[in-house]
Design a protein around this motif. Structure first.
Motif, PDB file in Angstrom:
ATOM      1  N   PRO A  33      43.791  35.176  60.410  1.00  0.00           N
ATOM      2  CA  PRO A  33      43.496  36.400  61.158  1.00  0.00           C
ATOM      3  C   PRO A  33      43.430  37.620  60.242  1.00  0.00           C
ATOM      4  CG  PRO A  33      45.766  35.703  61.514  1.00  0.00           C
ATOM      5  CD  PRO A  33      45.093  34.585  60.796  1.00  0.00           C
ATOM      6  N   GLN A  34      43.959  37.461  59.026  1.00  0.00           N
ATOM      7  CA  GLN A  34      43.939  38.562  58.056  1.00  0.00           C
ATOM      8  C   GLN A  34      42.837  38.372  57.011  1.00  0.00           C
ATOM      9  OE1 GLN A  34      48.311  37.868  57.270  1.00  0.00           O
ATOM     10  NE2 GLN A  34      48.276  40.126  57.166  1.00  0.00           N
ATOM     11  N   LYS A  35      41.817  37.618  57.373  1.00  0.00           N
ATOM     12  CA  LYS A  35      40.760  37.298  56.414  1.00  0.00           C
ATOM     13  C   LYS A  35      40.121  38.541  55.817  1.00  0.00           C
ATOM     14  CE  LYS A  35      36.327  34.917  55.909  1.00  0.00           C
ATOM     15  NZ  LYS A  35      35.266  34.124  56.552  1.00  0.00           N
ATOM     16  N   GLU A  36      39.773  39.506  56.674  1.00  0.00           N
ATOM     17  CA  GLU A  36      39.103  40.707  56.176  1.00  0.00           C
ATOM     18  C   GLU A  36      40.005  41.476  55.223  1.00  0.00           C
ATOM     19  OE1 GLU A  36      36.865  44.750  57.816  1.00  0.00           O
ATOM     20  OE2 GLU A  36      37.574  43.217  59.232  1.00  0.00           O
ATOM     21  N   GLU A  37      41.280  41.583  55.562  1.00  0.00           N
ATOM     22  CA  GLU A  37      42.217  42.276  54.695  1.00  0.00           C
ATOM     23  C   GLU A  37      42.330  41.560  53.345  1.00  0.00           C
ATOM     24  OE1 GLU A  37      46.957  43.539  54.464  1.00  0.00           O
ATOM     25  OE2 GLU A  37      46.135  42.683  56.317  1.00  0.00           O
ATOM     26  N   ALA A  38      42.402  40.228  53.393  1.00  0.00           N
ATOM     27  CA  ALA A  38      42.502  39.448  52.152  1.00  0.00           C
ATOM     28  C   ALA A  38      41.262  39.621  51.287  1.00  0.00           C
ATOM     29  CB  ALA A  38      42.720  37.972  52.478  1.00  0.00           C
ATOM     30  N   GLU A  39      40.093  39.566  51.906  1.00  0.00           N
ATOM     31  CA  GLU A  39      38.849  39.714  51.149  1.00  0.00           C
ATOM     32  C   GLU A  39      38.747  41.100  50.526  1.00  0.00           C
ATOM     33  OE1 GLU A  39      35.754  36.689  53.369  1.00  0.00           O
ATOM     34  OE2 GLU A  39      36.033  38.687  54.209  1.00  0.00           O
ATOM     35  N   ASN A  40      39.148  42.129  51.303  1.00  0.00           N
ATOM     36  CA  ASN A  40      39.099  43.485  50.771  1.00  0.00           C
ATOM     37  C   ASN A  40      40.056  43.648  49.591  1.00  0.00           C
ATOM     38  OD1 ASN A  40      37.180  44.286  52.629  1.00  0.00           O
ATOM     39  ND2 ASN A  40      38.672  45.097  54.098  1.00  0.00           N
ATOM     40  N   SER A  41      41.266  43.112  49.733  1.00  0.00           N
ATOM     41  CA  SER A  41      42.235  43.200  48.641  1.00  0.00           C
ATOM     42  C   SER A  41      41.746  42.422  47.421  1.00  0.00           C
ATOM     43  CB  SER A  41      43.594  42.673  49.097  1.00  0.00           C
ATOM     44  OG  SER A  41      44.145  43.506  50.090  1.00  0.00           O
ATOM     45  N   HIS A  42      41.123  41.281  47.679  1.00  0.00           N
ATOM     46  CA  HIS A  42      40.554  40.475  46.594  1.00  0.00           C
ATOM     47  C   HIS A  42      39.528  41.301  45.810  1.00  0.00           C
ATOM     48  CE1 HIS A  42      38.805  36.884  44.619  1.00  0.00           C
ATOM     49  NE2 HIS A  42      37.660  37.497  44.832  1.00  0.00           N
ATOM     50  N   THR A  43      38.607  41.918  46.529  1.00  0.00           N
ATOM     51  CA  THR A  43      37.577  42.727  45.886  1.00  0.00           C
ATOM     52  C   THR A  43      38.190  43.903  45.129  1.00  0.00           C
ATOM     53  OG1 THR A  43      35.971  42.135  47.596  1.00  0.00           O
ATOM     54  CG2 THR A  43      35.487  44.085  46.266  1.00  0.00           C
ATOM     55  N   ASN A  44      39.185  44.536  45.750  1.00  0.00           N
ATOM     56  CA  ASN A  44      39.810  45.700  45.138  1.00  0.00           C
ATOM     57  C   ASN A  44      40.526  45.350  43.838  1.00  0.00           C
ATOM     58  OD1 ASN A  44      38.896  47.294  47.222  1.00  0.00           O
ATOM     59  ND2 ASN A  44      40.812  47.225  48.382  1.00  0.00           N
ATOM     60  N   TYR A  45      41.308  44.280  43.866  1.00  0.00           N
ATOM     61  CA  TYR A  45      42.066  43.967  42.644  1.00  0.00           C
ATOM     62  C   TYR A  45      41.149  43.475  41.530  1.00  0.00           C
ATOM     63  CZ  TYR A  45      42.402  38.796  42.271  1.00  0.00           C
ATOM     64  OH  TYR A  45      42.162  37.467  42.056  1.00  0.00           O
ATOM     65  N   ARG A  46      40.088  42.745  41.901  1.00  0.00           N
ATOM     66  CA  ARG A  46      39.154  42.271  40.869  1.00  0.00           C
ATOM     67  C   ARG A  46      38.476  43.462  40.182  1.00  0.00           C
ATOM     68  NH1 ARG A  46      38.677  37.283  38.780  1.00  0.00           N
ATOM     69  NH2 ARG A  46      36.392  37.339  38.880  1.00  0.00           N
ATOM     70  N   SER A  47      38.119  44.473  40.988  1.00  0.00           N
ATOM     71  CA  SER A  47      37.504  45.676  40.414  1.00  0.00           C
ATOM     72  C   SER A  47      38.500  46.407  39.523  1.00  0.00           C
ATOM     73  CB  SER A  47      37.020  46.600  41.530  1.00  0.00           C
ATOM     74  OG  SER A  47      36.015  45.976  42.301  1.00  0.00           O
ATOM     75  N   ALA A  48      39.761  46.498  39.991  1.00  0.00           N
ATOM     76  CA  ALA A  48      40.787  47.178  39.203  1.00  0.00           C
ATOM     77  C   ALA A  48      41.030  46.463  37.877  1.00  0.00           C
ATOM     78  CB  ALA A  48      42.084  47.267  40.005  1.00  0.00           C
ATOM     79  N   LYS A  50      38.833  44.813  36.126  1.00  0.00           N
ATOM     80  CA  LYS A  50      37.720  45.130  35.232  1.00  0.00           C
ATOM     81  C   LYS A  50      37.919  46.495  34.582  1.00  0.00           C
ATOM     82  CE  LYS A  50      34.225  42.343  37.624  1.00  0.00           C
ATOM     83  NZ  LYS A  50      32.963  42.368  38.393  1.00  0.00           N
ATOM     84  N   MET A  51      38.560  47.428  35.348  1.00  0.00           N
ATOM     85  CA  MET A  51      38.814  48.770  34.809  1.00  0.00           C
ATOM     86  C   MET A  51      40.144  48.849  34.070  1.00  0.00           C
ATOM     87  SD  MET A  51      37.413  51.211  37.909  1.00  0.00           S
ATOM     88  CE  MET A  51      38.513  50.481  39.141  1.00  0.00           C
ATOM     89  N   LYS A  52      40.846  47.709  33.986  1.00  0.00           N
ATOM     90  CA  LYS A  52      42.143  47.617  33.319  1.00  0.00           C
ATOM     91  C   LYS A  52      43.197  48.526  33.981  1.00  0.00           C
ATOM     92  CE  LYS A  52      40.242  46.211  28.851  1.00  0.00           C
ATOM     93  NZ  LYS A  52      40.542  44.795  29.115  1.00  0.00           N
ATOM     94  N   ASP A  53      43.021  48.735  35.284  1.00  0.00           N
ATOM     95  CA  ASP A  53      44.032  49.449  36.063  1.00  0.00           C
ATOM     96  C   ASP A  53      44.992  48.396  36.617  1.00  0.00           C
ATOM     97  OD1 ASP A  53      45.584  50.883  37.810  1.00  0.00           O
ATOM     98  OD2 ASP A  53      43.917  52.005  38.699  1.00  0.00           O
ATOM     99  N   PHE A  54      45.967  47.994  35.813  1.00  0.00           N
ATOM    100  CA  PHE A  54      46.807  46.860  36.173  1.00  0.00           C
ATOM    101  C   PHE A  54      47.789  47.185  37.298  1.00  0.00           C
ATOM    102  CE2 PHE A  54      45.352  45.743  31.913  1.00  0.00           C
ATOM    103  CZ  PHE A  54      44.954  44.433  32.126  1.00  0.00           C
ATOM    104  N   GLU A  55      48.159  48.443  37.444  1.00  0.00           N
ATOM    105  CA  GLU A  55      49.076  48.802  38.529  1.00  0.00           C
ATOM    106  C   GLU A  55      48.393  48.607  39.876  1.00  0.00           C
ATOM    107  OE1 GLU A  55      52.006  52.462  39.944  1.00  0.00           O
ATOM    108  OE2 GLU A  55      50.788  52.651  38.134  1.00  0.00           O
TER     109      GLU A  55
END
Length: 473
Positions: A33-48, A50-55
């Motif tokens: 039921p949290q699929k959209e939240e998981a996908e959004n977080s997945h996309t967000n952390y992958r982008s971070a 790439k920018m080396k924003d590890f926090e």
């Protein structure tokens, strides 16, 4: 003053405590039921990342991982990226307890990824059960690599991980596993923590896997070769204590007996036994050597034939050395047909000219080939040296009489002078020839008797057909 790195790490470590490592480790977001939240977080952390924003990456990765450790079930990103993030945290942590906690999390993520591959909770595209196991084995290889180089794990545990990697990977390991495994085995054997039989067993698996990588992984072939070389160099420290000829004969003779006429098998067994110290005088090796040398001779002949077909210029040189001058010319002419490089073409023409002049006495044809060489390479003196030699050789036959022969010598001197003028590299040889033939210039009295004076333009006549200025002595 508190350092900036410590300030940014504290929230990360506290957040880390909320990760649910123990439950549902292969769950995906597909039916969540949290699929959209998981996908959004997945996309967000992958982008971070790439920018080396590890926090930011860590914060978003936690959310994605806690909802769906195995993401969409088609990739291992949440495990391997989590490992990457935790490794980044380790760079700034000196507290032993905190380091142990994070290392434990990293090792757990590796184990979870392995379990998900083995259970096919993560199912790669076009990947059967063997392929899934191989992928699990490769992940274990990376875990074992980190245990050795980064985490200073106990050798028995580390070796067990490398063994499991080899077992699952079915030879398809990454090149990073060979050297650390060899280091552990050599250390344990030298410290009487493992016996020779076990070393031989794992050594064989490692060599087989390395050869597989060299043969089948073109992209990383060089890495497999260098890793194998370093691994074998490490094993050489104990090879005399671990391996003997009888052991390898017992292992390889059955392989040979299954396919005694297969040249590849014969080659492998023969070279392997020699490599492991078996003497050439051994009756079995002597038998193999005969078969192998016959095969090698046939293969070498085949390869030589293919090479010569592609390199007629090389064949021409060989034929010349063997005394087949007509054959050499034929091959040089064949080389000219397919050659585009002007310098090489010039050399082939000069080679033909030299053979025709020095070996076959075809003087006119030789001059023609030398002139072609000179046309292709205008700053080259060698063709003119050869033409000068041709004229000097033809002086008596083409001059008609003594005076005429000396006029031909003047034409030869003209060519030597031109060679020296355009090409410093032949100046020494040109000067040597000039000094020789200067003594053969026409005599002043002979020229006067024929009505000629210094500077007159004379013709050589004959097939040479050159005009030259009269220089007397």
């Amino acid at each position: 003053m508190v350092s900036k790195s410590i300030v940014y790490l504290l929230p990360i470590l506290f957040l880390g405590a909320s990760i649910q490592f123990a439950s549902a480790q292969c769950e995906t977001w597909n039916d969540s039921p949290q699929k959209e939240e998981a996908e959004n977080s997945h996309t967000n952390y992958r982008s971070a990342l790439k920018m080396k924003d590890f926090e930011l990456a860590f914060s978003e990765w936690q959310k994605a991982y806690n909802i769906a450790p195995a993401a969409d079930g088609l990739r291992d990103f949440h495990y391997m990226d989590g490992i990457k993030i935790y490794k980044e945290q380790l760079k700034n942590i000196t507290d032993d307890a905190m380091r142990k906690e994070i290392i434990a999390k990293i090792l757990t993520l590796y184990d979870q990824a392995v379990q998900c591959y083995e259970s096919t909770a993560i199912k790669l595209k076009d990947c059967d059960d063997t392929c899934q196991k191989q992928k699990a084995g490769q992940v274990l290889g990376r875990k074992a690599f980190d245990m050795f180089y980064e985490f200073n794990s106990p050798y028995p545990e580390n070796l067990a991980m490398f063994e499991r990697c080899l077992e699952l990977s079915n030879n398809d390991v990454e090149y990073i596993v060979f050297e650390p495994t060899a280091n552990i085995l050599v250390y344990q054997f030298q410290n009487e923590q493992i016996d020779a039989a076990k070393v031989r067993e794992i050594h064989e698996e490692l060599v087989e896997a390395a050869d597989y990588g060299i043969e089948n992984n073109e992209q990383y072939k060089a890495y497999f070769e260098s890793s194998k070389a370093r691994m074998l160099a490490k094993f050489s420290e104990i090879e005399s204590e671990v391996f003997d000829c009888d052991y390898f004969k017992g292992k390889l003779i059955p392989m040979h007996d299954e396919k005694p006429d297969d040249p590849d098998v014969v080659k492998y067994v023969y070279n392997k036994l020699l490599q492991e110290g078996c003497p050439k005088e051994d009756p079995f090796l002597a038998k193999l050597q005969s078969t192998y040398e016959k095969y090698a001779s046939e293969e070498n002949a085949k390869m030589q034939a293919e090479f010569e077909a592609k390199n007629p210029g090389v064949v021409a040189s060989r034929l010349y050395k063997e005394g087949d001058f007509e054959g050499a010319i034929s091959k040089y002419e064949e080389a000219l047909e397919n050659e585009e490089d002007q310098l090489k073409k010039a050399q082939y023409h000069l080679n033909i000219a030299s053979i025709e002049f020095r070996k076959l006495k075809k003087l006119q044809s030789a001059r023609s080939k030398a002139l072609k060489a000179a046309q292709l390479r205008s700053d080259w003196g060698a063709p003119y040296l050869l033409i000068g030699d041709i004229y000097a050789d033809a002086a008596n036959s083409c001059g008609g009489d003594s005076f005429g022969a000396r006029v031909v010598i003047l034409a030869a001197l003209d060519k030597y002078l031109k060679a020296r003028a355009i090409d410093e590299s032949v100046a020494t040889e040109a000067n040597r020839k000039i000094s020789i033939y200067n003594a053969n210039r026409p005599n002043k009295d002979d020229a006067f008797m024929r009505g000629h004076k210094e500077g007159d333009v004379l013709s050589t006549g004959c097939w040479i057909g050159e005009k030259t200025k009269l220089r007397v002595q």
